[in-house]
Motif scaffolding. Structure first.
Motif, PDB file in Angstrom:
ATOM      1  N   GLN A   1       0.822  -1.205   0.000  1.00 46.30           N
ATOM      2  CA  GLN A   1       0.000   0.000   0.000  1.00 46.30           C
ATOM      3  C   GLN A   1       0.857   1.256   0.000  1.00 46.30           C
ATOM      4  N   ARG A   2       1.968   1.230   0.699  1.00 46.49           N
ATOM      5  CA  ARG A   2       2.874   2.383   0.666  1.00 46.49           C
ATOM      6  C   ARG A   2       3.292   2.694  -0.764  1.00 46.49           C
ATOM      7  N   ASP A   3       3.730   1.672  -1.478  1.00 46.74           N
ATOM      8  CA  ASP A   3       4.199   1.882  -2.848  1.00 46.74           C
ATOM      9  C   ASP A   3       3.054   2.303  -3.767  1.00 46.74           C
ATOM     10  N   ALA A   4       1.870   1.717  -3.562  1.00 47.71           N
ATOM     11  CA  ALA A   4       0.716   2.093  -4.376  1.00 47.71           C
ATOM     12  C   ALA A   4       0.312   3.540  -4.117  1.00 47.71           C
TER      13      ALA A   4
ATOM     14  N   LYS B   1       2.241   5.997  -3.072  1.00 41.73           N
ATOM     15  CA  LYS B   1       3.223   6.882  -3.699  1.00 41.73           C
ATOM     16  C   LYS B   1       2.965   7.013  -5.196  1.00 41.73           C
ATOM     17  N   ASP B   2       2.624   5.905  -5.824  1.00 39.43           N
ATOM     18  CA  ASP B   2       2.353   5.933  -7.258  1.00 39.43           C
ATOM     19  C   ASP B   2       1.088   6.734  -7.563  1.00 39.43           C
ATOM     20  N   ASP B   3       0.051   6.566  -6.740  1.00 40.42           N
ATOM     21  CA  ASP B   3      -1.215   7.285  -6.953  1.00 40.42           C
ATOM     22  C   ASP B   3      -1.055   8.785  -6.755  1.00 40.42           C
TER      23      ASP B   3
ATOM     24  N   LYS C   1       1.878  10.578  -7.182  1.00 45.45           N
ATOM     25  CA  LYS C   1       3.072  11.160  -7.797  1.00 45.45           C
ATOM     26  C   LYS C   1       2.771  12.388  -8.641  1.00 45.45           C
ATOM     27  N   ASN C   2       1.544  12.504  -9.160  1.00 48.10           N
ATOM     28  CA  ASN C   2       1.178  13.701  -9.933  1.00 48.10           C
ATOM     29  C   ASN C   2       0.266  14.641  -9.149  1.00 48.10           C
TER      30      ASN C   2
ATOM     31  N   VAL D   1       6.996  15.970  -4.855  1.00 53.34           N
ATOM     32  CA  VAL D   1       7.744  14.714  -4.776  1.00 53.34           C
ATOM     33  C   VAL D   1       8.336  14.506  -3.382  1.00 53.34           C
TER      34      VAL D   1
ATOM     35  N   LEU E   1       6.236  12.667  -0.804  1.00 56.52           N
ATOM     36  CA  LEU E   1       6.071  11.221  -0.895  1.00 56.52           C
ATOM     37  C   LEU E   1       6.946  10.497   0.115  1.00 56.52           C
TER      38      LEU E   1
END
Length: 482
Positions: free
Chosen positions: A260-263, A265-267, A269-270, A274, A277
């Motif tokens: 979930q952490r990585d998801a 960050k990806d969600d 990123k825009n 930065v 994150l």
């Protein structure tokens, strides 16, 4: 002070409360000071604290504090007297309850005044709470209710009398919470607020910080944060939308899993800077206090167990149907269900309907899940969504293989298919429930095709989630924020 903010707790609790209790244990382990703070009106709070082994000096109830004879002493020690919960009611000649008086387990009395009105829409008389009075001698809080179309009944015109010798009037509950949290900020130093639940709590703290208050905010994410993407824009879970809208104000955001952490960050990123994150950390909300040796299955009875709130979103009825399917295939499968909740009667009705009364048992609430699970061979879950899944960890601690739907994020992180359990594909569509049951049945059957190896895998996975390691992670975070 490290302050864990929530709304309430009770006899039966959700994963949010259990995550708080587990975090408290890790803070105790490292001698890090903390307080669990609850802002709901909880007449039986102190009884439930005893049930869940929380000390008086570890908990702050908002109403206990505001009605205390000595608020400063209460913040240090909690209650020094014990009170038993009692209630009495006054009924009118139409057998309508008009007045209820409760001696709470705190040092105050609750008086509920109810009114009766005829509903033209429903064509019935409705009896509902009209006024609330809380009293400890000359320390008093009272309010009545107003209807808000999107929220239902909410407290309004809240009178707080003789708090530190002064009287106050709050138009809304949110104003009362803001006042209360301000009191905590003035009473403790170097505060870090861990927000577990309560939008009004979060909003009050963010406002105060933006106005110059010097404290840290840590938002704890207990569930899936993303609903879907529409036209390239993320639609977040309503419980976390405010956090994402004020991400720059947060000092840290904690997910329970690395997935979930990585998801997240990806969600994001825009959506955010930065550098923001880097605020997102993964710290498990539960861990293994013990590490049982691997088990051997004797090939006779396949004893499954599950433990959760008994609510529709846990889909425990699908586990019962899977047990029925396994028995029809000739596997001597049984199921023990631990938990309490609204689904208890429907589950018992289904058990009766399928003639499984000798094989499926609703055991009630467990106060020690790890110990109770030790009597079984394998753990099973039918939840479609788990931010972590504390019961997965408890099963892993006992070296139990796990059969579960491959939910985000708990199952996909904690259950390695073919290593310590079996993952079943599933669909969220009601029309696909039968196929879901087929898939779950296959996963449960596969557990016993390769039982000993999967139990050994659970024993090995438990090493990764030892509580000592998780305590170190919390200590590191607190030190970085202090």
């Amino acid at each position: 002070m490290n302050i864990f903010i929530n709304k309430g707790m009770g006899h039966g609790n959700s994963g949010v409360e259990h995550a708080q209790f587990y975090r408290a244990a890790r803070f105790r382990q490292k001698n890090i000071p903390f307080k669990l703070v609850f802002t709901d009106l909880l007449p039986e709070l102190h009884q439930h604290m005893q049930e869940w082994h929380l000390a008086e000096d570890e908990v702050i109830g908002m109403y206990d504090y505001l009605l205390s004879d000595d608020p400063d002493q209460y913040l240090k020690t909690g209650l020094t007297e014990k009170f038993s919960f009692q209630e009495d009611s006054l009924w009118d000649l139409t057998n309508t309850q008009r007045r209820q008086v409760r001696q709470t387990t705190g040092k105050y009395q609750e008086i509920i005044i109810r009114d009766k009105r005829y509903s033209d829409d429903k064509k019935i008389y409705i009896v509902d709470d009209s006024r609330i009075f809380l009293e400890n001698g000359d320390h008093k809080i009272s309010w009545h209710f107003r209807e808000v179309p999107s929220r239902g009944k909410v407290p309004t015109n809240i009178h707080l009398n003789n708090f530190r010798g002064s009287d106050y009037l709050f138009e809304t509950f949110e104003e009362l919470v803001t006042f209360f949290l301000g009191e905590l900020e003035n009473s403790f130093d170097k505060n870090i607020y861990f927000i577990d639940r309560g939008n009004e709590n979060e909003e009050a703290l963010v406002r105060a910080k933006k106005q110059g208050a010097d404290f840290k905010i840590v938002d704890i994410v207990h569930a899936a944060h993303l609903v879907e993407f529409q036209n390239g824009h993320p639609l977040f879970n309503n419980f976390y939308q405010y956090m994402f809208d004020h991400f720059d104000t947060m000092d840290a955001v904690i997910t329970a899993t690395k997935l979930q952490r990585d998801a997240m960050k990806d969600d994001l990123k825009n959506q955010v800077e930065v550098t923001n994150l880097n605020k997102i950390h993964a710290i498990p909300v539960g861990g293994a206090d013990i590490n049982e040796p691997a088990h051997h299955w004797d090939g006779k009875e396949a004893r499954f167990v599950t433990a959760s709130r008994l609510h529709p979103e846990k889909h425990i009825s699908q586990i019962v149907k899977a047990i029925d399917a396994l028995r029809k295939e000739g596997l001597n499968a049984t199921l023990a269900i631990y938990g309490s909740g609204a689904d208890e009667k429907p589950l018992n009705d289904l058990i009766t309907e399928l003639n499984l009364g000798d094989y499926v048992t609703v055991k009630g609430l467990s106060q020690n899940v790890v110990k109770d699970l030790q009597a079984y061979d394998a753990f099973v879950s039918a939840s479609y969504s788990e931010g972590f899944g504390l019961t997965y960890i408890e099963a892993i601690s006992d070296a139990l293989p796990i059969a579960t739907y491959a939910n985000l994020y708990g199952a996909q992180e904690l259950v390695q298919d073919g290593v310590n359990g079996k993952l079943a594909e599933f669909s969220r569509q009601d029309s696909d429930e039968d196929q879901n049951v087929v898939n779950l049945t296959a996963a449960m059957r596969a557990i016993f095709d390769d039982y000993d190896q999967l139990s050994q895998g659970a024993h090995e996975v438990a090493h990764v989630y030892q509580s000592d390691r998780i305590a170190d992670q919390w200590q590191k975070l607190v030190e970085e924020l202090s």
